[in-house]
Structure formats: C-alpha cells, structure tokens
Design an enzyme around this catalytic site. Sequence first.
Site, short mmCIF file in Angstrom:
data_model
loop_
_atom_site.label_atom_id
_atom_site.label_comp_id
_atom_site.label_asym_id
_atom_site.label_seq_id
_atom_site.Cartn_x
_atom_site.Cartn_y
_atom_site.Cartn_z
CB CYS A 59 23.89 -27.98 50.69
SG CYS A 59 24.35 -28.27 48.99
CB CYS A 62 25.50 -25.59 47.80
SG CYS A 62 23.96 -26.55 47.79
CB CYS A 411 27.29 -54.41 52.89
SG CYS A 411 25.74 -55.25 52.64
CB CYS A 414 25.83 -58.12 53.57
SG CYS A 414 25.88 -57.21 52.02
#
Length: 528
Positions: A59, A62, A411, A414
Amino acid sequence: MLFNSKLAYFAAIASLALAQEQSAIAPEDSHVVKLSQDSFEEFLKENELFLAEFFAPWCGHCKTLAPHYVEAAKTLHEEYEIPIAQIDCTENQELCMEQGIRGYPTLKVFKKNGELVSDYQGQRSKDAIVQFMVKQSLPAVSEFTDLESFNEFLTKQKDNVIISQYFAGEDSKQLNETFYNVAENLRDEYVFVNYLGDDEVKSHNISVLTPSQDPIAFDSEVSEDASLKESSEALSDFIAVESKPYFGEIDGSTYELYMNADIPLAYFFYQSEDEREQYLPLFNKLGKEYRGKLNFAGLDASKYGKHAENLNLQEQFPLFAIHELESNLKFGPEQIPAEEFTEETVVELKESAIEEFVEKYLNKELTPITKSEEIPEVQESNVIKVVGKTHDEIRFDENKDVLIKYYAPWCGHCKKMAPLYETLADIYALDDEAKEKITIGKIDGTLNDVFGIEITGYPTLALYPAGDLSKEPIIYQGKRTLESFLDFIKENGAHGIDGAQILADNTPVEEEEVEEEIEEEVPEQDEL
Ligand SMILES: *[C@@H]1O[C@H](CO)[C@@H](O)[C@H](O)[C@H]1NC(C)=O
Ligand SMILES: *[C@@H]1O[C@H](CO)[C@@H](O)[C@H](O)[C@H]1NC(C)=O
C-alpha cells in the site's frame, strides 16, 4: 467540511513533493513492535496504551507513512515509554478482520489494555503522532503543586500548545469548572496543566502558551457571569485563535487547520528560507495586529508553488495573496503579464505594499480576482452556456426557474448525462410559455469561479427557483433520468412547469426518448 476539494488538490501536490519508493515494513532494528495473530492478545493485556498500524506491504500510503512511523516509535519509546506496533494484514487476516480494518493504513489507539479503542485520525507525520500519543498518556489536566515539577513539565511539553491554569482559590470556582470542562473536550489537541500551589499565584489566570509566542491570558471577566456552556465556548474560541502562531507555515499537516478556520487566510509564498526570514518580522507584526481577523502563513513555493493556480494567480514568487475561505473570494496583487515573465524576472514585493494591501482588503477596497471564460456570443443549444461572469445574473433571474449543471470536461458521469440534459432543455423549448419561465444551463467548474454554492463533486445540479433570490439553491439528489428531472422541476420550481405534459402534448415520437434513461441507482459523482 468546507472546501474539501481544495484540500484534496493540495494533498495531491503535497504527496507529489514527498513521493519516493520505500518499504512499508519497519526495519528490524526500529522500535516498531511487529505483532501477529499470536502475540496480539498478550500485548494488549500488557500495555495500558499503545498505537498500532494495520497495513499491507504493497500500500502506497503505508510506504509514505513508514519513515514517520519509525521516527515516532523511536521518540515515543525513548522519551515516553509508549509502545508503537505494526500488524501486516496480508499475514494476519483474521486479526485484521476482528479489528474491523477496512483500509490501509489504519492506525488505532488502544487504551486501558484494549478496553478503549479509537482510530487515529490525525496527520500521518512524526510530530503529529508523537504529540497525539503523549496527550493520550496524560490525564485531561495534569496537576502540579510544586513549581519545580510544574516548570519541568512545561519545558518537556514545549513543542505543544499548552493551556495553563493558575488557580487562585475559592473565589474563582466558575472559571476552574470552565477550564476542566474545556480540557475534557480538547484534550486530544492541547496539553492542559493546572498549577495548584499557592506560593506564586497572585491571581487566577488561564493562558495559552505556544512554542513561539509570549503567553497570553484569557480575559476571565468574560466568563464571570456566563453559564458553563457559554464560558466554555468563549474559552475554546480563545484557544483556537491564540494557539495559532502569528505567522504560521502551511504544509500537508497544517493546511486543514487553516482551511477550517473561520477567518480568511493570507499566504506568503517564499522561495528560500532566507526570503522567509527576511519577511518574518513583518508577518509577525501583521499576524499580531490582525489576530482573529486574518491568519497569516508562509508556503514554500518550491514545493507548493502550484497552489498559486488555486488562487487564480500565476506562479511568480515571492507572492502574497488573501483567500476568503467562506466565500471562496481570492485577492492578489497585480502580476507581471505571463508573456513578459521569464525565469530572470525579479518580482518586487515591498513590505509597505503588503501592509497597504492588507489594510485595503480589510477596508473592502479590493476587487477579487475571478476566473471566467468569455461570455459566449451565441448559444449553441437549448442548454445555456453559463460562465463565471454571467453566473449570478443568470441564476438570480427572478422571473425564471433556473437549473444549472456544474461539470468538468474530464468527468465521466457528466459526459454520460450530457445527452439527457440536452433532451431536457429541448423539451421546455417546445413550449413558448415554458421557454420564458425556465433556463436550463451548464457551467464548466474548472474554468469558472462560482460563488455562493459549494460544489463538492461533478456533476452537481442546482435549481434556483424564481422569486425569492435569498433562498439556498436546491441540489438535485435523485436518479439521473429524464422522468425524474422533469418531476424535480415541477415539484421544486416556483412555476411548477410540467415538462412531462409538454412532452405528451407534443410529437409522440419524442416519447421514445423517455425510454432512453440512464440507469443508475445511486447517482455517483466524480471527485474534484
Ligand atoms: C476545579 O474543577 C475540577 C473539575 O470539576 C475539580 O475536580 C477541582 O476540585 C476544582 N478545583 C478546586 C480547587 O475547586
Ligand atoms: C498567570 O499567573 C501566574 C501566577 O500569578 C503568573 O506567574 C503568570 O505570569 C500569569 N500569566 C499571565 C499570562 O498573566
């Protein structure tokens, strides 16, 4: 929270500045205790207080946390004997499930041998973690009766903001109650101390001690006649203002604090430590003078220079700007036109000019810098193109119900609803009467500043009913289907225009379009 979007943007810049490959697993020789399924229970029983990180080696966040975590573990171990642990969830899945871990990394604070467990929500930096854990280890108020140990404690906690009380005796019971009450609420953020020895105490006072400023005392008169609730609020507000440095520093760990403050933020983008030093006396002076009205903070332009864009300014440093967070208005100095600006251009930022700028700002003599596309000469469809410069005029048309779609070119959600939105506008255009009473508009939120509405994701659809212009816009929350849009406007618009009826009264061919719904149970938005 207001302006979440700005925060995300800033965080993105900040993490770019930090990004580097490193392991999420603490080195063997660090003070981070590696816990597993088998050792966890025992550890829980043996430790009154500790912090645990639940993580996965792959991760990214992390990995970013790792060096801070190791440093924090060292300080907490060596100076405070507070243990700090790590659990690899890829190897201890059962334990992580028991602990309800849903994302990596999750930091949990275990208190009273595991009886009290809470998530650590603070900044993931060494200092923030250490300060937080130290505060967890202290009582809400640390009490002292002899001056020597009191002063020793103050010295040890000098990197924290300390709220101290000198208690003078029976006649100030109310203030004492207020102090303890506030301490209970704010114990995660500040260190509260009470000096009870009466040798030195001349009068009851509560003061804020910050690492860099003179102590400043709370005006106890304020709380004399007030209720506990009122006086607690007064003291909390006082602490919130006075705990900030006159001239602070903005980085990933403090940005939120400033963004959530109720007052405007004045930025100084500097290019070097020397430059910061040079202006420091001026900003300390201004910060003190305008305490509670404006926050002043520095920003390292080499790391966060791009933030200038957020303020509608060019990256020409040093730079001074004021951002009114509540209204999102931005104020900045005249800049050198971009085409004339080269690497060698020297930007002059006179101290007297800064002072004058601040004064003019507070006297409301400055015009904000707003971003806007040009006003279109012709409208290309029934969906009206709105820009920054026409936004207020169009949405506050008192004769019309106005629906505006706030969108971004990139987007996906959208793009998906765009054809449907065109159809919606086309329907009202079929009826001459309806046409006069409704506007269906759209605005590109990335190219235009809008005020008075908080856009937290794209697309956002807002209806401004005709008539009372002081009302808040009504945000569309329903499914993105034609039927549902038509209903929404009929129900919430001041004119109650029945689009479905218009549709039915006109060409039956159009009815086909109603079927063309975009099926979406939960209308999702793209984040800014
Ligand atoms: C101050 O208030 C706290 C919390 O209510 C209380 O425990 C303490 O006894 C008070 N101190 C004095 C001297 O009254
Ligand atoms: C508060 O009272 C103590 C004891 O009388 C005194 O030493 C200290 O300077 C006072 N603090 C402020 C900020 O007035």
